[in-house]
Write a protein that holds these residues in place. Structure first.
Motif, mmCIF file in Angstrom:
data_model
loop_
_atom_site.group_PDB
_atom_site.id
_atom_site.type_symbol
_atom_site.label_atom_id
_atom_site.label_comp_id
_atom_site.label_asym_id
_atom_site.label_seq_id
_atom_site.Cartn_x
_atom_site.Cartn_y
_atom_site.Cartn_z
ATOM 1 N N VAL A 88 7.579 -5.493 -5.677
ATOM 2 C CA VAL A 88 6.687 -5.351 -4.802
ATOM 3 C C VAL A 88 6.541 -6.527 -3.772
ATOM 4 C CG1 VAL A 88 4.107 -5.060 -4.552
ATOM 5 C CG2 VAL A 88 5.135 -4.636 -6.776
ATOM 6 N N VAL A 89 6.511 -6.037 -2.407
ATOM 7 C CA VAL A 89 6.370 -6.929 -1.485
ATOM 8 C C VAL A 89 4.884 -7.012 -0.951
ATOM 9 C CG1 VAL A 89 7.042 -7.252 1.333
ATOM 10 C CG2 VAL A 89 8.898 -6.444 -0.469
ATOM 11 N N GLU A 116 4.251 -8.705 -14.764
ATOM 12 C CA GLU A 116 5.387 -8.937 -14.824
ATOM 13 C C GLU A 116 6.376 -8.130 -13.717
ATOM 14 O OE1 GLU A 116 6.781 -8.741 -18.895
ATOM 15 O OE2 GLU A 116 5.627 -10.453 -19.185
ATOM 16 N N LYS A 117 5.844 -8.036 -12.574
ATOM 17 C CA LYS A 117 6.446 -7.629 -11.351
ATOM 18 C C LYS A 117 6.974 -8.793 -10.679
ATOM 19 C CE LYS A 117 3.267 -3.836 -11.143
ATOM 20 N NZ LYS A 117 4.054 -2.795 -11.994
ATOM 21 N N THR A 118 8.227 -8.456 -10.064
ATOM 22 C CA THR A 118 8.865 -9.423 -9.175
ATOM 23 C C THR A 118 8.157 -9.217 -7.911
ATOM 24 O OG1 THR A 118 10.792 -9.185 -10.306
ATOM 25 C CG2 THR A 118 11.030 -9.967 -8.218
ATOM 26 N N GLU A 119 7.591 -10.348 -7.601
ATOM 27 C CA GLU A 119 6.642 -10.677 -6.175
ATOM 28 C C GLU A 119 7.514 -11.183 -4.958
ATOM 29 O OE1 GLU A 119 2.218 -10.827 -5.920
ATOM 30 O OE2 GLU A 119 2.927 -11.426 -7.948
ATOM 31 N N ILE A 120 7.335 -10.243 -3.706
ATOM 32 C CA ILE A 120 8.096 -11.014 -2.775
ATOM 33 C C ILE A 120 6.687 -11.342 -1.959
ATOM 34 C CG2 ILE A 120 9.455 -10.518 -0.770
ATOM 35 C CD1 ILE A 120 11.248 -8.638 -2.496
ATOM 36 N N VAL A 121 6.435 -12.161 -1.428
ATOM 37 C CA VAL A 121 5.312 -12.865 -0.462
ATOM 38 C C VAL A 121 5.670 -13.053 0.749
ATOM 39 C CG1 VAL A 121 3.243 -14.204 -0.155
ATOM 40 C CG2 VAL A 121 3.611 -13.139 -2.436
#
Ligand code: PTJ
Length: 258
Positions: free
Chosen positions: A169-170, A186-191
């Motif tokens: 998720v961005v 446990e989502k991969t986060e792009i902030v």
């Protein structure tokens, strides 16, 4: 009186702002946020958020620093490897980079989902329409048939086949507990956030400390360049990215100009 004093404070169209104005990018940004508020896309609080971001950007030198570029490349690699990537859109993001978010979604085959802190049906609809006007075919976030666990405000409302089911998720321009709650899922986060000390970049796997106006087109450019890269190459880019270094480098630039 300098020629720049002739730029009206009440610009109607961003074309009226001369490209060689020393504060060009900042003026464009302010203008888009004001427009967003007028159109019912951006919440008034979005102006405060923009002011904060603008101060950090000034201290960063209003440029994409090398560690942010590395983060944008790693983000592109993550998005290309993802099974179900989703780009989250709030009122500031919709006002600042609607077409650019649509282009990024196309480049990495991601969904766009409206997710708001100050959620009203009118704003959700206005933002979805605005994204469609900029080329989006499918906009998620209107169904809101699932909830992010352990989050008791409006940002918890998500689509079951959107953010709820996403693996990557961005999350741009929000300092909040949703980032922490998405981590717990446990989502991969792009902030994307100009403040490296904000909670969201602090918990993100990929913190991008850059202005969203520069960050998103650069992520798309990286994604297009990496479109034919092998899975092994993409994984190497991700492994070589050092999130602690990226956060420290941004803070060092802001505090000491180095
Ligand atoms: O549209 P809604 O209802 O979901 O509300 C959105 C806002 C932005 C009002 C809400 O998310 C909010 O209040 O955010 P915060 O807590 O002010 O956090 C916004 C973060 O984005 C701050 O850390 C700013 O420094 C950062 N920021 C602001 N403008 C930019 C930015 N980061 C990157 N690029 C920008 N242009």
């Amino acid at each position: 009186m300098s020629e720049y004093d002739t730029v009206s404070a009440d610009v109607q169209h961003e074309e009226e702002i001369p490209e060689d104005h020393p504060r060009y990018q900042d003026l464009i940004t302010r203008h888009r946020i004001e427009n967003g508020v007028e159109k019912g896309i951006t919440h008034l609080q979005g102006m405060h958020a923009e002011g904060r971001g603008s101060a950090f950007d000034y201290l960063l030198g209003e440029e994409t620093i090398p560690s942010a570029d590395a983060a944008e490349r790693a983000a592109a690699a993550h998005l290309l490897l993802a099974e179900k990537p989703v780009l989250s859109i709030n009122g500031n993001v919709a006002a600042l980079v609607p077409g650019e978010m649509v282009e990024l979604a196309d480049a990495v085959d991601a969904d766009l989902e409206v997710n708001l802190f100050n959620r009203t049906p009118e704003r959700i609809e206005a933002i979805a329409d605005h994204l469609r006007e900029h080329g989006a075919e499918d906009v998620k976030g209107l169904t809101a048939d699932a909830r992010i666990p352990n989050l008791d405000h409006q940002r918890a409302k998500v689509d079951a086949d959107g953010i709820y089911a996403a693996d990557v998720v961005v999350v741009p321009l929000e300092d909040g507990d949703r980032a922490e709650a998405l981590q717990e899922m446990e989502k991969t986060e792009i902030v994307i956030d100009l403040n490296p000390l904000s909670r969201s970049p602090q918990v993100a796997e990929i913190p991008i400390v850059d202005n969203i106006i520069r960050a998103v087109p650069n992520m798309t450019a990286h994604a297009e360049e990496l479109a034919t890269a092998s899975e092994a190459e993409l994984r190497t880019i991700i492994e070589e990215f050092d999130r602690e270094h990226a956060l420290a480098a941004a803070e060092e630039r802001i505090r000491n100009g180095v």
